[in-house]
Scaffold this active site. Structure first.
Site, PDB file in Angstrom:
ATOM      1  N   THR A 139       0.852  -1.191   0.000  1.00  0.00           N
ATOM      2  CA  THR A 139       0.000   0.000   0.000  1.00  0.00           C
ATOM      3  C   THR A 139       0.885   1.238   0.000  1.00  0.00           C
ATOM      4  OG1 THR A 139      -1.869  -1.050   1.113  1.00  0.00           O
ATOM      5  CG2 THR A 139      -1.720   1.336   1.283  1.00  0.00           C
ATOM      6  N   PHE A 187       1.113   5.128   0.852  1.00  0.00           N
ATOM      7  CA  PHE A 187       0.520   6.127   1.727  1.00  0.00           C
ATOM      8  C   PHE A 187       1.021   7.504   1.320  1.00  0.00           C
ATOM      9  CE2 PHE A 187       0.440   2.167   3.942  1.00  0.00           C
ATOM     10  CZ  PHE A 187      -0.726   2.178   4.697  1.00  0.00           C
TER      11      PHE A 187
END
Length: 279
Positions: free
Chosen positions: A173, A175
């Site tokens: 992921t 960010f």
């Protein structure tokens, strides 16, 4: 000491990303992405960290909703890329095969959809505000499960029932760090923008993308999102190599500003380096 807000409670992946970005900062968990951003806009925090996109499921809606607000008063100043390892959590002795429900953030549930069907076929997926909150919910309900991470399971007294749930390997992921300003040029940067085109004019999107091709600017992310105003109209989100002050990038953005119906520059920031973070 910097104060950084992030989606809470303690033990979320976003908290881990915030700690990776600045190990010395005061990390402040808040209930929602919107509140994390608002704290920066109110000068109650120096920055916030929000999940932007996942390698399996794409853009994270809550963060994109904030970035596309008309009154947005923050800019992207950094990025963090975090490897994601989902675990199945429950009370000790819980049986995944007979579990009635499994809690997690919608992104996490989607990233583990196939494995959950196999391991917990009777469990109904229920969305939570975060993976850590999901574990709290599951441990309060007999027989319930949650998808989260090892640290949150340890924090809340959960038991690991399955150590690796993601449907695909190399789950990561990305960010985004949002502050009052973006980052000065470092020589190894990225820039993020959003724009709309004249949707009823043939070739308008191709014309916009050609502006970057002609200047040899590499686009590292291209995503579309409905404008929510009219069916068939879209906002296009682009990430590109280079800083907004670089000559070629600045030229492309000026030309796009003349062409697009609407343009927003989210900011420029150092490219993340997994070996030691951003330069």
């Amino acid at each position: 000491m910097k104060r950084i807000t992030h989606l809470g409670p303690r033990g979320t992946y976003t908290e881990a990303a915030a700690a990776l970005y600045d190990p010395d900062a005061e990390l402040v968990p808040v209930p929602t992405v919107a509140e994390a951003v608002a704290a920066v806009e109110r000068d109650e925090a120096h920055a916030c960290v929000c999940a932007l996109e996942n390698s399996l499921e794409g853009g994270v809606r809550e963060t994109l909703d904030q970035l596309l607000r008309e009154d947005l008063a923050v800019s992207i100043s950094a990025e963090v890329v975090l490897p994601i390892r989902h675990v199945l959590v429950g009370a000790k002795g819980a049986d995944p095969a007979s579990a009635p429900v499994v809690y997690s953030h919608p992104q996490a549930l989607a990233q583990c959809r196939q494995r959950l069907r196999s391991i917990a076929p009777r469990a109904r997926p229920v969305a939570s505000l975060s993976t850590a909150a999901a574990i709290e919910s599951a441990l309060a309900e007999p027989g319930a499960l949650a998808v989260g991470n090892q640290r949150a399971a340890d924090l809340y007294g959960g038991h690991i029932l399955h150590p690796d749930l993601a449907d695909e390997s190399d789950n990561e992921t990305r960010f985004t760090v949002l502050g009052r300003t973006d980052h000065p040029a470092t020589g190894d940067d990225k820039t993020s923008i959003a724009f709309t085109t004249q949707h009823d004019r043939p070739g308008s999107l191709m014309e916009a993308l050609t502006l970057f091709y002609e200047r040899e600017i590499n686009l590292t992310r291209v995503e579309s999102r409905p404008t929510r105003r009219q069916l068939g109209t879209y906002i296009f989100l682009l990430d590109m190599e280079g800083h907004r002050t670089d000559r070629s990038v600045a030229s492309a953005l000026r030309a796009l500003g003349d062409l697009a119906e609407w343009l927003r520059i989210f900011g420029s920031y150092p490219r993340w380096r997994s070996s030691g973070g951003a330069d």
